[in-house]
Design an enzyme around this catalytic site. Structure first.
Site, PDB file in Angstrom:
ATOM      1  N   ASP A 124       0.858  -1.184   0.000  1.00  0.00           N
ATOM      2  CA  ASP A 124       0.000   0.000   0.000  1.00  0.00           C
ATOM      3  C   ASP A 124       0.896   1.236   0.000  1.00  0.00           C
ATOM      4  O   ASP A 124       1.893   1.291   0.722  1.00  0.00           O
ATOM      5  CB  ASP A 124      -0.916   0.003   1.236  1.00  0.00           C
ATOM      6  CG  ASP A 124      -2.102   0.928   1.059  1.00  0.00           C
ATOM      7  OD1 ASP A 124      -3.244   0.437   1.054  1.00  0.00           O
ATOM      8  OD2 ASP A 124      -1.884   2.159   0.933  1.00  0.00           O
ATOM      9  N   ALA A 160      -6.380   1.313  -5.307  1.00  0.00           N
ATOM     10  CA  ALA A 160      -7.002   2.164  -6.322  1.00  0.00           C
ATOM     11  C   ALA A 160      -7.196   3.565  -5.759  1.00  0.00           C
ATOM     12  O   ALA A 160      -7.232   3.764  -4.547  1.00  0.00           O
ATOM     13  CB  ALA A 160      -8.369   1.611  -6.731  1.00  0.00           C
ATOM     14  N   THR A 189     -15.775  -2.781  -9.722  1.00  0.00           N
ATOM     15  CA  THR A 189     -16.973  -2.073  -9.297  1.00  0.00           C
ATOM     16  C   THR A 189     -18.101  -2.213 -10.314  1.00  0.00           C
ATOM     17  O   THR A 189     -17.842  -2.398 -11.505  1.00  0.00           O
ATOM     18  CB  THR A 189     -16.634  -0.573  -9.115  1.00  0.00           C
ATOM     19  OG1 THR A 189     -17.833   0.173  -8.977  1.00  0.00           O
ATOM     20  CG2 THR A 189     -15.881  -0.019 -10.321  1.00  0.00           C
ATOM     21  N   ASP A 190     -19.326  -2.058  -9.847  1.00  0.00           N
ATOM     22  CA  ASP A 190     -20.470  -2.077 -10.783  1.00  0.00           C
ATOM     23  C   ASP A 190     -20.497  -0.811 -11.647  1.00  0.00           C
ATOM     24  O   ASP A 190     -21.193  -0.769 -12.664  1.00  0.00           O
ATOM     25  CB  ASP A 190     -21.796  -2.232 -10.014  1.00  0.00           C
ATOM     26  CG  ASP A 190     -22.072  -1.100  -9.020  1.00  0.00           C
ATOM     27  OD1 ASP A 190     -21.174  -0.262  -8.786  1.00  0.00           O
ATOM     28  OD2 ASP A 190     -23.190  -1.061  -8.469  1.00  0.00           O
ATOM     29  N   LYS A 203     -16.946   9.517   1.441  1.00  0.00           N
ATOM     30  CA  LYS A 203     -18.007   8.776   0.761  1.00  0.00           C
ATOM     31  C   LYS A 203     -19.332   9.055   1.476  1.00  0.00           C
ATOM     32  O   LYS A 203     -19.349   9.411   2.670  1.00  0.00           O
ATOM     33  CB  LYS A 203     -17.693   7.268   0.767  1.00  0.00           C
ATOM     34  CG  LYS A 203     -16.301   6.914   0.232  1.00  0.00           C
ATOM     35  CD  LYS A 203     -16.248   6.828  -1.272  1.00  0.00           C
ATOM     36  CE  LYS A 203     -14.855   6.819  -1.849  1.00  0.00           C
ATOM     37  NZ  LYS A 203     -13.952   5.766  -1.446  1.00  0.00           N
ATOM     38  N   HIS A 233     -23.392  12.750 -13.018  1.00  0.00           N
ATOM     39  CA  HIS A 233     -23.831  11.854 -11.952  1.00  0.00           C
ATOM     40  C   HIS A 233     -24.664  10.679 -12.486  1.00  0.00           C
ATOM     41  O   HIS A 233     -25.773  10.874 -12.986  1.00  0.00           O
ATOM     42  CB  HIS A 233     -24.679  12.694 -10.980  1.00  0.00           C
ATOM     43  CG  HIS A 233     -24.930  12.062  -9.664  1.00  0.00           C
ATOM     44  ND1 HIS A 233     -25.606  12.712  -8.659  1.00  0.00           N
ATOM     45  CD2 HIS A 233     -24.599  10.854  -9.160  1.00  0.00           C
ATOM     46  CE1 HIS A 233     -25.670  11.936  -7.605  1.00  0.00           C
ATOM     47  NE2 HIS A 233     -25.078  10.801  -7.886  1.00  0.00           N
TER      48      HIS A 233
HETATM   49  P1  NAD Z   1      -9.890   3.154  -0.490  1.00  0.00           P
HETATM   50  O1  NAD Z   1      -9.731   4.426  -1.236  1.00  0.00           O
HETATM   51  O2  NAD Z   1     -10.446   3.151   0.875  1.00  0.00           O
HETATM   52  O3  NAD Z   1      -8.462   2.417  -0.389  1.00  0.00           O
HETATM   53  C1  NAD Z   1      -7.579   2.354  -1.470  1.00  0.00           C
HETATM   54  C2  NAD Z   1      -6.211   1.932  -0.943  1.00  0.00           C
HETATM   55  O4  NAD Z   1      -5.297   1.867  -2.058  1.00  0.00           O
HETATM   56  C3  NAD Z   1      -5.609   2.912   0.066  1.00  0.00           C
HETATM   57  O5  NAD Z   1      -5.080   2.208   1.162  1.00  0.00           O
HETATM   58  C4  NAD Z   1      -4.503   3.601  -0.717  1.00  0.00           C
HETATM   59  O6  NAD Z   1      -3.418   4.009   0.102  1.00  0.00           O
HETATM   60  C5  NAD Z   1      -4.097   2.501  -1.684  1.00  0.00           C
HETATM   61  N1  NAD Z   1      -3.463   3.038  -2.889  1.00  0.00           N
HETATM   62  C6  NAD Z   1      -3.915   4.052  -3.678  1.00  0.00           C
HETATM   63  N2  NAD Z   1      -3.043   4.270  -4.679  1.00  0.00           N
HETATM   64  C7  NAD Z   1      -2.028   3.374  -4.527  1.00  0.00           C
HETATM   65  C8  NAD Z   1      -0.848   3.087  -5.255  1.00  0.00           C
HETATM   66  N3  NAD Z   1      -0.511   3.784  -6.349  1.00  0.00           N
HETATM   67  N4  NAD Z   1      -0.047   2.085  -4.822  1.00  0.00           N
HETATM   68  C9  NAD Z   1      -0.381   1.372  -3.708  1.00  0.00           C
HETATM   69  N5  NAD Z   1      -1.468   1.605  -2.981  1.00  0.00           N
HETATM   70  C10 NAD Z   1      -2.288   2.591  -3.382  1.00  0.00           C
HETATM   71  O7  NAD Z   1     -10.723   2.193  -1.468  1.00  0.00           O
HETATM   72  P2  NAD Z   1     -11.813   1.071  -1.109  1.00  0.00           P
HETATM   73  O8  NAD Z   1     -13.126   1.709  -1.020  1.00  0.00           O
HETATM   74  O9  NAD Z   1     -11.306   0.233  -0.002  1.00  0.00           O
HETATM   75  O10 NAD Z   1     -11.779   0.245  -2.475  1.00  0.00           O
HETATM   76  C11 NAD Z   1     -10.885  -0.867  -2.627  1.00  0.00           C
HETATM   77  C12 NAD Z   1     -11.081  -1.452  -4.012  1.00  0.00           C
HETATM   78  O11 NAD Z   1     -12.427  -1.898  -4.168  1.00  0.00           O
HETATM   79  C13 NAD Z   1     -10.847  -0.458  -5.155  1.00  0.00           C
HETATM   80  O12 NAD Z   1     -10.211  -1.138  -6.205  1.00  0.00           O
HETATM   81  C14 NAD Z   1     -12.249  -0.027  -5.564  1.00  0.00           C
HETATM   82  O13 NAD Z   1     -12.280   0.350  -6.932  1.00  0.00           O
HETATM   83  C15 NAD Z   1     -13.007  -1.305  -5.316  1.00  0.00           C
HETATM   84  N6  NAD Z   1     -14.443  -1.109  -5.010  1.00  0.00           N
HETATM   85  C16 NAD Z   1     -14.822  -0.247  -4.024  1.00  0.00           C
HETATM   86  C17 NAD Z   1     -16.163  -0.097  -3.722  1.00  0.00           C
HETATM   87  C18 NAD Z   1     -16.638   0.843  -2.641  1.00  0.00           C
HETATM   88  O14 NAD Z   1     -17.841   1.056  -2.530  1.00  0.00           O
HETATM   89  N7  NAD Z   1     -15.767   1.411  -1.829  1.00  0.00           N
HETATM   90  C19 NAD Z   1     -17.127  -0.845  -4.424  1.00  0.00           C
HETATM   91  C20 NAD Z   1     -16.698  -1.726  -5.423  1.00  0.00           C
HETATM   92  C21 NAD Z   1     -15.343  -1.851  -5.701  1.00  0.00           C
HETATM   93  O1  TDX Z   2     -21.623  14.464  -0.367  1.00  0.00           O
HETATM   94  C1  TDX Z   2     -22.165  13.610  -1.101  1.00  0.00           C
HETATM   95  N1  TDX Z   2     -23.488  13.753  -1.430  1.00  0.00           N
HETATM   96  C2  TDX Z   2     -24.156  12.900  -2.250  1.00  0.00           C
HETATM   97  O2  TDX Z   2     -25.351  13.074  -2.530  1.00  0.00           O
HETATM   98  C3  TDX Z   2     -21.469  12.473  -1.633  1.00  0.00           C
HETATM   99  C4  TDX Z   2     -20.012  12.245  -1.297  1.00  0.00           C
HETATM  100  C5  TDX Z   2     -22.154  11.610  -2.435  1.00  0.00           C
HETATM  101  N2  TDX Z   2     -23.446  11.824  -2.767  1.00  0.00           N
HETATM  102  C6  TDX Z   2     -24.153  10.861  -3.657  1.00  0.00           C
HETATM  103  C7  TDX Z   2     -23.411  10.532  -4.944  1.00  0.00           C
HETATM  104  C8  TDX Z   2     -23.786   9.095  -5.196  1.00  0.00           C
HETATM  105  O3  TDX Z   2     -25.005   9.032  -5.918  1.00  0.00           O
HETATM  106  O4  TDX Z   2     -24.245   9.632  -2.939  1.00  0.00           O
HETATM  107  C9  TDX Z   2     -24.014   8.503  -3.801  1.00  0.00           C
HETATM  108  C10 TDX Z   2     -22.821   7.728  -3.283  1.00  0.00           C
HETATM  109  O5  TDX Z   2     -21.679   8.529  -3.491  1.00  0.00           O
HETATM  110  P1  TDX Z   2     -20.198   8.030  -3.088  1.00  0.00           P
HETATM  111  O6  TDX Z   2     -20.222   7.599  -1.663  1.00  0.00           O
HETATM  112  O7  TDX Z   2     -19.244   9.089  -3.513  1.00  0.00           O
HETATM  113  O8  TDX Z   2     -20.051   6.694  -3.956  1.00  0.00           O
HETATM  114  P2  TDX Z   2     -20.207   6.420  -5.526  1.00  0.00           P
HETATM  115  O9  TDX Z   2     -19.910   7.621  -6.321  1.00  0.00           O
HETATM  116  O10 TDX Z   2     -21.515   5.731  -5.747  1.00  0.00           O
HETATM  117  O11 TDX Z   2     -18.990   5.346  -5.732  1.00  0.00           O
HETATM  118  C11 TDX Z   2     -18.771   4.336  -4.722  1.00  0.00           C
HETATM  119  O12 TDX Z   2     -19.311   3.106  -5.081  1.00  0.00           O
HETATM  120  C12 TDX Z   2     -18.671   2.333  -6.047  1.00  0.00           C
HETATM  121  C13 TDX Z   2     -17.279   4.188  -4.410  1.00  0.00           C
HETATM  122  O13 TDX Z   2     -16.727   5.453  -4.127  1.00  0.00           O
HETATM  123  C14 TDX Z   2     -16.541   3.532  -5.528  1.00  0.00           C
HETATM  124  O14 TDX Z   2     -15.177   3.301  -5.172  1.00  0.00           O
HETATM  125  C15 TDX Z   2     -17.182   2.219  -5.826  1.00  0.00           C
HETATM  126  O15 TDX Z   2     -16.571   1.617  -6.930  1.00  0.00           O
END
Ligand code: NAD
Ligand code: TDX
Length: 349
Positions: A34, A84, A130-131, A194, A287
């Site tokens: 990381d 990521a 991701t979806d 988020k 969006h």
């Molecule tokens: P996050 O942003 O919380 O964590 C990402 C991690 O990657 C961090 O620890 C960061 O330091 C590390 N990172 C970033 N750039 C890097 C680099 N160049 N080299 C090494 N490490 C690096 O993300 P998350 O929400 O835990 O998502 C994890 C994975 O799951 C991602 O690939 C994301 O696309 C996928 N995903 C997330 C969601 C969601 O809702 N959060 C949903 C579906 C898929």
């Molecule tokens: O302040 C806010 N107000 C708001 O209305 C934020 C931050 C978001 N939103 C809305 C945008 C989206 O419709 O809420 C929904 C969720 O937003 P996020 O939490 O930013 O997530 P989203 O853009 O849906 O993407 C997330 O889900 C899929 C993750 O960030 C991604 O990493 C993952 O792949």
């Protein structure tokens, strides 16, 4: 001993996964790579960081020399790729960071894996995706494995590119891989940019809760622990070269999610009137309207189903943020304050 490399293990989902693997796989040695960006935090791994079967490496996945050196020392059997740039709003502000990590970083790992795995078929490159790569749905529609890719934000375009590279390496070089595309995760340790953790922290601080546009955009929510259990099952039993959709069949308009958080917060803390904090703000550019997933029937056939109900998961998540004010203070450092002012300063007035 199986040697497993987890990228992005100090992030939100990655830290849930590392913890799960350490506790359930006694014959696996877990290496975390990381870069510790703003979203990565060693505190997320505090309880397993010094475990005898866990080794942490602070490395950028796009740095091919470092990755090469690490994998010469300790060649992987399995790579679980989560690192990521993950926040859509940030991808709108600075797309190149997303190309660097999500595209270049993924291909750097694939190249190193190809070199180290020449002649081996018992390995696995698992791409966590991701979806959002499928684009935006109309009311009543669902993503399935047959949905065509149609990414529409710089974030989802970079994840789609990475998925395509993984499949291309499978097809061209015979690299054993598996991809899963999951909906919106929530739970403890999620960076407070988020929607769900941002709303919780604004509730705690009694600040306006920014809802983009009309609040009618739909996201399909799953607890990170349910996602991690699906990943675990697919590592063990998922068919190589396949894509699986992971979702808890829980699509909800954002406004409904925020209202639910307000109600649960009031119940848990004895506060009142939290809904009055909801503030409609300027929409996110481009969006996507609706994400909703039909999880892969083959994933269900393997025995996976979500264990955490949405209300219970949100209650537990609110309680976690309430009991971790120091974690919140530390992750919201100077750099976060700059991003927050830029993203919300004008919107919230
Ligand atoms: P996050 O942003 O919380 O964590 C990402 C991690 O990657 C961090 O620890 C960061 O330091 C590390 N990172 C970033 N750039 C890097 C680099 N160049 N080299 C090494 N490490 C690096 O993300 P998350 O929400 O835990 O998502 C994890 C994975 O799951 C991602 O690939 C994301 O696309 C996928 N995903 C997330 C969601 C969601 O809702 N959060 C949903 C579906 C898929
Ligand atoms: O302040 C806010 N107000 C708001 O209305 C934020 C931050 C978001 N939103 C809305 C945008 C989206 O419709 O809420 C929904 C969720 O937003 P996020 O939490 O930013 O997530 P989203 O853009 O849906 O993407 C997330 O889900 C899929 C993750 O960030 C991604 O990493 C993952 O792949």
């Amino acid at each position: 001993m199986v040697r497993v490399w987890v990228t992005g293990g100090a992030g939100f989902i990655g830290s849930h996964l590392v913890r799960h693997l350490i506790h359930t796989k006694s014959d696996w040695e877990i290496h975390t790579i990381d870069a510790l960006t703003y979203a990565g935090n060693l505190e997320n791994l505090a309880d397993v960081l010094d475990h005898k079967r866990h080794i942490f490496h602070k490395v950028d996945i796009a740095d091919s020399n470092s990755v090469e050196n690490l994998w010469t020392e300790a060649p992987p059997d399995i790579i679980l790729h989560l690192a990521a740039e993950s926040h859509v709003d940030r991808s709108i502000l600075s797309p190149l960071d997303f190309v660097h990590t999500n595209v270049l970083g993924t291909v750097t790992l694939l190249e190193a894996a190809r070199r180290h795995w020449r002649g081996r078929s018992d390995t696995l490159f698992y791409q966590v995706s991701t979806d959002e790569v499928y684009g935006s749905l109309a009311e009543g529609e669902f993503f399935s494995e047959a949905s065509p890719y149609d990414p529409r934000s710089p974030y989802s375009a970079s994840k789609a590119a990475a998925d395509h590279f993984v499949r291309a390496y499978g097809h061209t070089y015979g690299l054993p891989y598996l991809i899963s595309n999951c909906g919106n995760n929530y739970g403890p340790y999620q960076f407070p940019e988020k929607l769900i953790p941002l709303t919780i922290t604004h509730l705690m601080e009694r600040k306006p809760i920014p809802v983009y546009g009309s609040g009618q955009n739909v996201r399909d929510w799953i607890h990170a622990e349910d996602h991690v259990r699906a990943i675990d099952l697919l590592i063990q039993r998922g068919q190589r070269g396949r894509t699986y959709l992971i979702g808890a069949e829980n699509p909800r308009p954002n406004l409904e999610v925020v209202r639910l958080l307000c109600r649960l917060y009031d119940e848990l803390t004895g506060s009142s009137g939290s809904e009055s904090l909801i503030t409609f703000v300027k929409d996110r550019p481009g969006h996507d309207f609706r994400y909703a997933i039909k999880p892969s029937p083959s994933l269900k056939a393997l025995g996976w189903s979500p264990q955490v109900s949405f209300e219970e998961g949100l209650r537990q998540t609110i309680a976690w943020y309430l009991s971790h004010p120091d974690w919140l203070d530390r992750v919201r450092s100077g750099a976060y304050q700059d991003y927050y002012r830029f993203q919300y300063g004008e919107r919230l007035g």
